[in-house]
Design an enzyme around this catalytic site. Structure first.
Site, PDB file in Angstrom:
ATOM      1  N   ASN A 175      32.352   4.973   5.263  1.00 18.25           N
ATOM      2  CA  ASN A 175      33.497   4.297   5.869  1.00 18.25           C
ATOM      3  C   ASN A 175      34.350   5.359   6.555  1.00 18.25           C
ATOM      4  O   ASN A 175      34.538   6.449   6.023  1.00 18.25           O
ATOM      5  CB  ASN A 175      34.323   3.576   4.801  1.00 18.25           C
ATOM      6  CG  ASN A 175      33.525   2.495   4.097  1.00 18.25           C
ATOM      7  OD1 ASN A 175      32.716   1.812   4.702  1.00 18.25           O
ATOM      8  ND2 ASN A 175      33.755   2.355   2.803  1.00 18.25           N
TER       9      ASN A 175
ATOM     10  N   GLY B  69      37.427   0.749   6.402  1.00 19.31           N
ATOM     11  CA  GLY B  69      37.393   0.543   4.961  1.00 19.31           C
ATOM     12  C   GLY B  69      37.516   1.799   4.126  1.00 19.31           C
ATOM     13  O   GLY B  69      37.327   1.760   2.911  1.00 19.31           O
TER      14      GLY B  69
ATOM     15  N   SER C  85      39.192   4.349   1.890  1.00 19.51           N
ATOM     16  CA  SER C  85      40.380   4.284   1.038  1.00 19.51           C
ATOM     17  C   SER C  85      40.792   5.634   0.463  1.00 19.51           C
ATOM     18  O   SER C  85      41.891   5.758  -0.077  1.00 19.51           O
ATOM     19  CB  SER C  85      40.167   3.274  -0.092  1.00 19.51           C
ATOM     20  OG  SER C  85      39.065   3.665  -0.886  1.00 19.51           O
TER      21      SER C  85
ATOM     22  N   HIS D 129      33.054  10.719   2.189  1.00 19.35           N
ATOM     23  CA  HIS D 129      32.142  10.390   1.094  1.00 19.35           C
ATOM     24  C   HIS D 129      31.096   9.387   1.558  1.00 19.35           C
ATOM     25  O   HIS D 129      31.334   8.580   2.443  1.00 19.35           O
ATOM     26  CB  HIS D 129      32.882   9.869  -0.138  1.00 19.35           C
ATOM     27  CG  HIS D 129      33.815   8.718   0.112  1.00 19.35           C
ATOM     28  ND1 HIS D 129      35.015   8.854   0.768  1.00 19.35           N
ATOM     29  CD2 HIS D 129      33.724   7.411  -0.221  1.00 19.35           C
ATOM     30  CE1 HIS D 129      35.631   7.677   0.821  1.00 19.35           C
ATOM     31  NE2 HIS D 129      34.855   6.780   0.229  1.00 19.35           N
TER      32      HIS D 129
ATOM     33  N   HIS E  63      28.685   6.381   0.210  1.00 16.93           N
ATOM     34  CA  HIS E  63      28.398   5.426  -0.864  1.00 16.93           C
ATOM     35  C   HIS E  63      26.889   5.244  -0.914  1.00 16.93           C
ATOM     36  O   HIS E  63      26.242   4.996   0.108  1.00 16.93           O
ATOM     37  CB  HIS E  63      29.023   4.057  -0.564  1.00 16.93           C
ATOM     38  CG  HIS E  63      30.510   4.049  -0.548  1.00 16.93           C
ATOM     39  ND1 HIS E  63      31.264   3.647  -1.628  1.00 16.93           N
ATOM     40  CD2 HIS E  63      31.385   4.376   0.433  1.00 16.93           C
ATOM     41  CE1 HIS E  63      32.539   3.726  -1.319  1.00 16.93           C
ATOM     42  NE2 HIS E  63      32.645   4.168  -0.065  1.00 16.93           N
TER      43      HIS E  63
END
Length: 114
Positions: free
Chosen positions: A87, A93, A95, A100, A102
């Site tokens: 993201n 998205g 946060s 990083h 996912h």
């Protein structure tokens, strides 16, 4: 970057995480709010706020993030497939202002994701 992100605090071992992989460039740990049976975050130890903030000098660490995600997927037995997501920015998205990846798996994942 103002203050430490939660990911930097994990790197510095100031807060606990279930770490499943670590090398000189990256750290992989279980997401505390999993969105699939397997949900791992792979982060660079270098503080890069987002993919948009990476530079050509970061090419090695960017490649390493994906290599680590593949290795972790193999180690966790995600033989039926998995998804990797990066993201970028609030509308994307993101946060936590630390790049990083996912790694999601362990069930069939729908598309589109959201």
């Amino acid at each position: 970057m103002a203050g430490k992100t939660i990911f930097k605090r994990i790197i510095d071992r100031e807060i606990p995480a279930t770490i499943i992989y670590e090398d000189d460039l990256c750290l992989a740990f279980k997401d505390v709010n999993p969105q699939a049976p397997t949900h791992v975050l792979v982060i660079p130890k270098k503080e890069i706020p987002s993919l948009a903030d990476s530079t050509e000098a970061d090419e090695a660490v960017l490649g390493r993030l994906l290599s680590v995600a593949r290795k972790v997927a193999v180690d966790l037995g995600l033989t039926n497939g998995y998804r990797t997501v990066i993201n970028c920015g609030r509308d994307g998205g993101q946060s936590v202002d630390h790049l990083h990846v996912h790694l999601l798996g362990g069930r069939a994942l729908a598309w589109p994701p959201g």
